[in-house]
Motif scaffolding. Sequence first.
Motif, short mmCIF file in Angstrom:
data_model
loop_
_atom_site.label_atom_id
_atom_site.label_comp_id
_atom_site.label_asym_id
_atom_site.label_seq_id
_atom_site.Cartn_x
_atom_site.Cartn_y
_atom_site.Cartn_z
N VAL A 30 108.87 10.75 -82.70
CA VAL A 30 108.90 9.05 -82.53
C VAL A 30 110.32 8.88 -82.56
O VAL A 30 111.38 9.08 -83.20
N HIS A 32 112.39 5.30 -83.18
CA HIS A 32 112.73 3.98 -84.17
C HIS A 32 113.53 3.68 -83.31
O HIS A 32 114.75 3.34 -83.42
N SER A 59 109.05 2.99 -80.93
CA SER A 59 108.13 2.34 -82.35
C SER A 59 108.51 1.00 -81.97
O SER A 59 107.17 0.23 -82.28
N ASP A 77 102.20 3.03 -87.84
CA ASP A 77 101.69 2.96 -86.67
C ASP A 77 102.00 4.72 -86.58
O ASP A 77 101.14 5.18 -85.30
N ILE A 78 102.12 5.34 -86.82
CA ILE A 78 102.62 6.25 -86.41
C ILE A 78 101.24 6.91 -86.85
O ILE A 78 100.58 7.98 -86.47
N GLU A 79 101.11 7.11 -88.52
CA GLU A 79 99.36 7.07 -88.69
C GLU A 79 98.46 7.36 -88.06
O GLU A 79 97.63 8.30 -87.84
N ALA A 82 98.39 9.49 -84.94
CA ALA A 82 98.39 10.39 -85.77
C ALA A 82 96.91 11.40 -85.66
O ALA A 82 96.60 12.74 -85.57
N ILE A 90 105.13 15.83 -87.13
CA ILE A 90 105.97 14.84 -86.22
C ILE A 90 107.30 15.10 -86.67
O ILE A 90 107.67 15.37 -88.21
N LEU A 92 111.64 12.45 -86.14
CA LEU A 92 111.58 10.84 -86.83
C LEU A 92 112.74 10.65 -86.07
O LEU A 92 113.66 11.70 -86.75
N ILE A 112 104.61 10.15 -94.79
CA ILE A 112 104.38 10.34 -93.73
C ILE A 112 103.27 11.39 -93.84
O ILE A 112 102.32 12.15 -94.14
N ALA A 120 105.34 16.24 -91.70
CA ALA A 120 107.15 15.44 -90.76
C ALA A 120 108.37 15.82 -90.87
O ALA A 120 108.46 16.32 -92.24
#
Length: 369
Positions: A30, A32, A59, A77-79, A82, A90, A92, A112, A120
């Motif tokens: 992801v 950001h 993101s 949003d990530i969770e 996922a 994950i 970042l 997360i 993560a």
Amino acid sequence: MRQSYRMIPVYTADVSGVCSALYELGGMTVMHDPSGCNSTYNTHDEIRWYDQDSLIFISGLTEIDAIMGNDRKFIDDIEYAARELHPKFIALAGSPIPFMNGTDFPAIARVIETETGIPAFSVPTNGMNDYVYGAGIALEEIAKRFVREPDRQENRDPSSRTVNLLGVTPLDFGPQKNVETLKENLQKYGWQVMSVWAMGDDLKTLQRSAEADVNLVVSAVGLRVAKILWEKYKIPYVIGTPNEWLAEDISNALERAATRQAEPAVVYLQNRMQQEADITLVGEPVTMGSLAAGIEKRYGRAARVLCPLKECADLLGEKDKMVLGEEAMEEALKSAGIIVADPLYRPICPGDSIFYELPHVAFSGRIYF
């Protein structure tokens, strides 16, 4: 203004390096950022985009969320993604805006991981470094968190010799067929490639990397991984790209390293010609240095490398040079008679020089692939 570029592009940024390194490993990466980093990555830096799926997201950072420090939306949003997609990990990656805001990526990664149960981690990118930095740290995190203790089988064939290739991404090596060529060059000398970090192999294969006899760093991207695997599992490493002219020398160095008869060796810096170079190669230091050594061995012509990437000084020889910025590179090339470089370097090369095109995805993107 010495840092401005008028005629040539800049190299792929650290954020794209993270995405490229993790592309085939089954995780979710992801970025950001409002949206720009994703479009740059998938339209310029990633040649696998239309042939192979990967969970790479942006993101969609808004101005108000950035100003108010609304990290909860980013986390939620990530969770949500996922839970739908079940990634193996994950990752970042930051961009200039969250970097300026001081976003605490390690803390967000911990939240997360706690709330999802999925490993993560964050990679401290900001869009201001080149791909070697981002890809190198991303693979370093994989080595720290996922490589398992070696399973030394008692019935293993003692004559088999195994090696991991570290630092393989399309940014330096292009399509998969080029990676297969590297593997074939080593197989000719009896080496079995256990894993490739990280093209053509999945995370499960990389997890078994500690079972290999030795590691081969084929680009600057792989050096961080090699150091981690040495610290944790005492796997020795050698540095060099096994092109057809240098494969035998690299095989011999791997043999010495595997039997603990030598310290980590930078193969392409050994036995180099000392006279003034009449061939200049521009690019990543390990691949170009190995090509320079191969040219000297095959044709008896002295060669040097001009490296435009940061954090690579330790991978250069006495004749080689770190050159950062367009003006500095143009000045360094003024005396070059024969140049081997990406085609987009041609505008800053002397008009009377002989120019050999060698496309580099991290510089010219997908134009030549």
